[in-house]
Design a protein around this motif. Structure first.
Motif, short mmCIF file in Angstrom:
data_model
loop_
_atom_site.label_atom_id
_atom_site.label_comp_id
_atom_site.label_asym_id
_atom_site.label_seq_id
_atom_site.Cartn_x
_atom_site.Cartn_y
_atom_site.Cartn_z
N CYS A 270 0.81 -1.22 0.00
CA CYS A 270 0.00 0.00 0.00
C CYS A 270 0.85 1.27 0.00
N LEU A 271 2.17 1.15 0.02
CA LEU A 271 3.05 2.32 0.12
C LEU A 271 2.92 3.21 -1.12
N GLU A 272 2.64 4.50 -0.87
CA GLU A 272 2.48 5.47 -1.95
C GLU A 272 3.63 6.49 -2.00
N LYS A 297 2.23 0.28 -5.42
CA LYS A 297 1.49 1.54 -5.45
C LYS A 297 2.39 2.76 -5.22
N LEU A 298 3.70 2.56 -5.16
CA LEU A 298 4.60 3.68 -4.90
C LEU A 298 4.51 4.69 -6.04
N SER A 299 4.09 5.92 -5.73
CA SER A 299 3.93 6.94 -6.77
C SER A 299 4.87 8.13 -6.59
N LEU A 300 5.36 8.36 -5.36
CA LEU A 300 6.27 9.48 -5.11
C LEU A 300 7.51 8.95 -4.42
N PHE A 301 8.68 9.28 -4.97
CA PHE A 301 9.94 8.73 -4.48
C PHE A 301 11.01 9.81 -4.53
N GLY A 302 11.71 10.04 -3.43
CA GLY A 302 12.80 11.02 -3.40
C GLY A 302 13.06 11.42 -1.95
N LYS A 303 14.04 12.21 -1.71
CA LYS A 303 14.95 12.84 -2.63
C LYS A 303 16.21 11.98 -2.70
N LEU A 304 16.40 11.31 -3.83
CA LEU A 304 17.58 10.47 -4.04
C LEU A 304 18.78 11.34 -4.38
N GLU A 305 19.84 11.20 -3.62
CA GLU A 305 21.08 11.92 -3.90
C GLU A 305 22.02 10.96 -4.62
N THR A 306 22.35 11.31 -5.84
CA THR A 306 23.08 10.36 -6.69
C THR A 306 24.46 10.01 -6.15
N GLY A 307 25.06 10.89 -5.36
CA GLY A 307 26.38 10.59 -4.81
C GLY A 307 26.34 9.99 -3.43
#
Length: 522
Positions: A270-272, A297-307
């Motif tokens: 159920c994680l969105e 159901k994951l629709s929003l993901f972040g804030k991923l820091e590429t380094g």
């Protein structure tokens, strides 16, 4: 030359101790009552008290919306009210117990809370206890928790005032309160999970853990024993922790200013929303592993820091240049947030690798990280070699770019987006505070005007904003308030006209998508 203060410096420790409560309180939910309303009996012109003639159920509803001290005072309004307070689920907030502007010792607050808990038979709708140094009153605290457990408290905020003497153990009695629907704890030491027995929170829907000393497995255990939990909000700890989340009910997870070794979402159907904000790298500077499993159901993901983060999807580590297969894609994600140091070669190489994992992306939010010595290696030719990215090319409709430094690597990325995003509708580029870059605001804006192309601008609305806050935080002003920058815009009327298609309100709305550290999931 003076030596900088060490972490063992008692003065530095004191300053940190004094700042911590304000940081925690910014992350706490507001109590469901107000202290601003005036309390008085309302009489008609004939002197008749019509409110007192209302049914008991309505009177209890009125009293339940008052702070505890005002709720108790209703007994003096009329005989009709005398039994209402004791039969009403009340809200107890220790900061409401004192006159406005008054201060009190921890002992005074403790005595007042003890008196109210003893006087009211319950139930308690909501209790906020944040004013006392609980380490000095542990016997009182254990008694309070036993009373609250017996009287069915639904919402509990329990924050200890930090002490230089160290962390105070959280009483195990807390885990006997099975009626809780919302729980926030702050500045404690989590008890040994092995000693909790079969304790559980069967009705808990929201859990906040703020500056609590935890070990790997502690949070996992609470989540596993909260079958109705929907919101998990974690803020602040200085010890690296491994999180492993399995939940059938979680909808939102927000982790802020937390030292993470790894976070693994094994199964959360159920994680969105999964939000990682300003998380800290573990000791030794290694990357934090973010592993995504069953999250349909994951629709929003972040804030991923590429380094800073190493992304792993379904047991596959996402690396630069990897060929993306179906098992490495999260097709449910519509909104993605990345923080990228565009002047760092390895950071930028990870951007296309991350983007290819989200082929149904509709909104992309980029924050440009500070880079003291930009490499300048990633020109448009680099991005052309990347080739088309499905989510960018066919799905992405909105893009924001915050803390624009006008570096060549940033410009090349924007060119790639503008040339390839076929359904893009709105773009906002917000420049970094000029105090943190050798370029003036006009110079940064001019690089964007030079980037503008009438063909691109006919496809989407393009807004340019600025910031006057510290780097990494949008301030209240925009470049429209800079007369010289406005004059420069007038030299490009067509581009300026197209930019106006995205009004000022849109800039404010986009800033809201970058929450302060304490914002909770909604």
């Amino acid at each position: 030359m003076a030596r900088p203060p060490s972490s063992a410096d008692p003065h530095l420790q004191y300053r940190r101790t004094e700042r911590l409560p304000s940081l925690i309180h910014s992350n706490l939910p507001d109590p469901p009552v107000s202290t601003t309303a005036r309390l008085r009996a309302a009489l008609t012109s004939g002197g008749v008290d019509r409110i007192s003639r209302l049914p008991d159920s309505l009177l209890r509803e009125i009293v339940s919306r008052l702070p505890a001290k005002d709720a108790a005072r209703t007994a003096a309004l009329a005989a009709r009210w005398r039994g209402v307070w004791r039969s009403t689920p009340i809200v107890l907030v220790d900061t409401h117990l004192l006159p406005n502007g008054a201060s009190a010792s921890s002992l005074d607050v403790t005595a007042t809370v003890s008196h109210i808990l003893a006087a009211h038979p319950g139930p308690f709708r909501c209790v906020h206890l944040t004013r006392g140094r609980m380490g000095e009153h542990q016997a009182h605290l254990r008694l309070w928790l036993r009373l609250l457990a017996a009287r069915g408290v639904q919402e509990l905020v329990l924050v200890n005032r930090p002490s230089p003497s160290g962390d105070v153990p959280l009483p195990r009695t807390l885990f006997t309160i099975s009626t809780l629907t919302r729980l926030y704890i702050g500045v404690w030491k989590f008890p040994d999970a092995a000693g909790l027995g079969g304790a559980s929170f069967p009705h808990l829907r929201e859990l906040g853990i703020c500056s609590v000393a935890v070990e790997s497995g502690d949070i996992d255990l609470v989540v596993a024993r909260s079958p109705a939990l929907e919101i998990l909000n974690i803020q602040g700890t200085m010890k690296g922790v491994h999180l492993r989340l399995i939940s059938k009910s979680l909808r939102c997870v927000q982790i802020c200013a937390f030292v993470l070794e790894s976070v693994e979402v094994v199964s959360a159907p159920c994680l969105e929303r999964l939000i990682l904000s300003e998380c800290l790298s573990p000791a030794g500077g290694s990357c934090t592993t973010v592993k995504i499993g069953n999250v349909p159901k994951l629709s929003l993901f972040g804030k991923l820091e590429t380094g800073k983060y190493a992304l792993e999807i379904q047991d596959t580590v996402i690396m630069a240049g990897i060929k993306t297969g179906p098992s490495m894609m999260v097709t449910s994600v519509k909104t993605l947030s990345l923080k990228v140091r565009f002047g760092v070669h390895n950071d930028v190489k990870m951007v296309p690798a991350f983007l290819k994992c989200f082929p149904c992306l509709e909104a992309l939010h980029i924050m440009s990280g500070k880079c003291d010595h930009p490499a300048g290696k990633h020109n448009l030719e680099f991005w052309e070699e990347v080739g088309p990215i499905v989510g960018v090319r066919l799905r992405m409709k909105v893009m924001t770019f915050l803390d624009y430094h006008a570096q060549q690597d940033e410009i090349a990325f924007l060119q790639y987006i503008f040339q390839n995003a076929q359904v893009l509708k709105y773009v906002l580029v917000s420049a970094v505070n000029p105090r943190y870059t050798p370029l003036s605001a006009d110079d940064m804006f001019n690089t964007l005007y030079a980037l503008s192309d009438d063909l691109w601008l006919s496809k989407f609305s393009f807004a340019i904003g600025g910031t006057h806050g510290p780097e990494g935080a949008a301030g209240p002003e925009t470049h429209q308030q800079k007369p010289q920058a406005a004059k420069t815009r007038q030299q490009k009327p067509q581009a300026a006209k197209t930019r106006q298609q995205k009004p000022q309100a849109a800039i404010a709305k986009t800033r809201q998508q970058k929450p302060k550290a304490g914002n909770r999931c909604n």
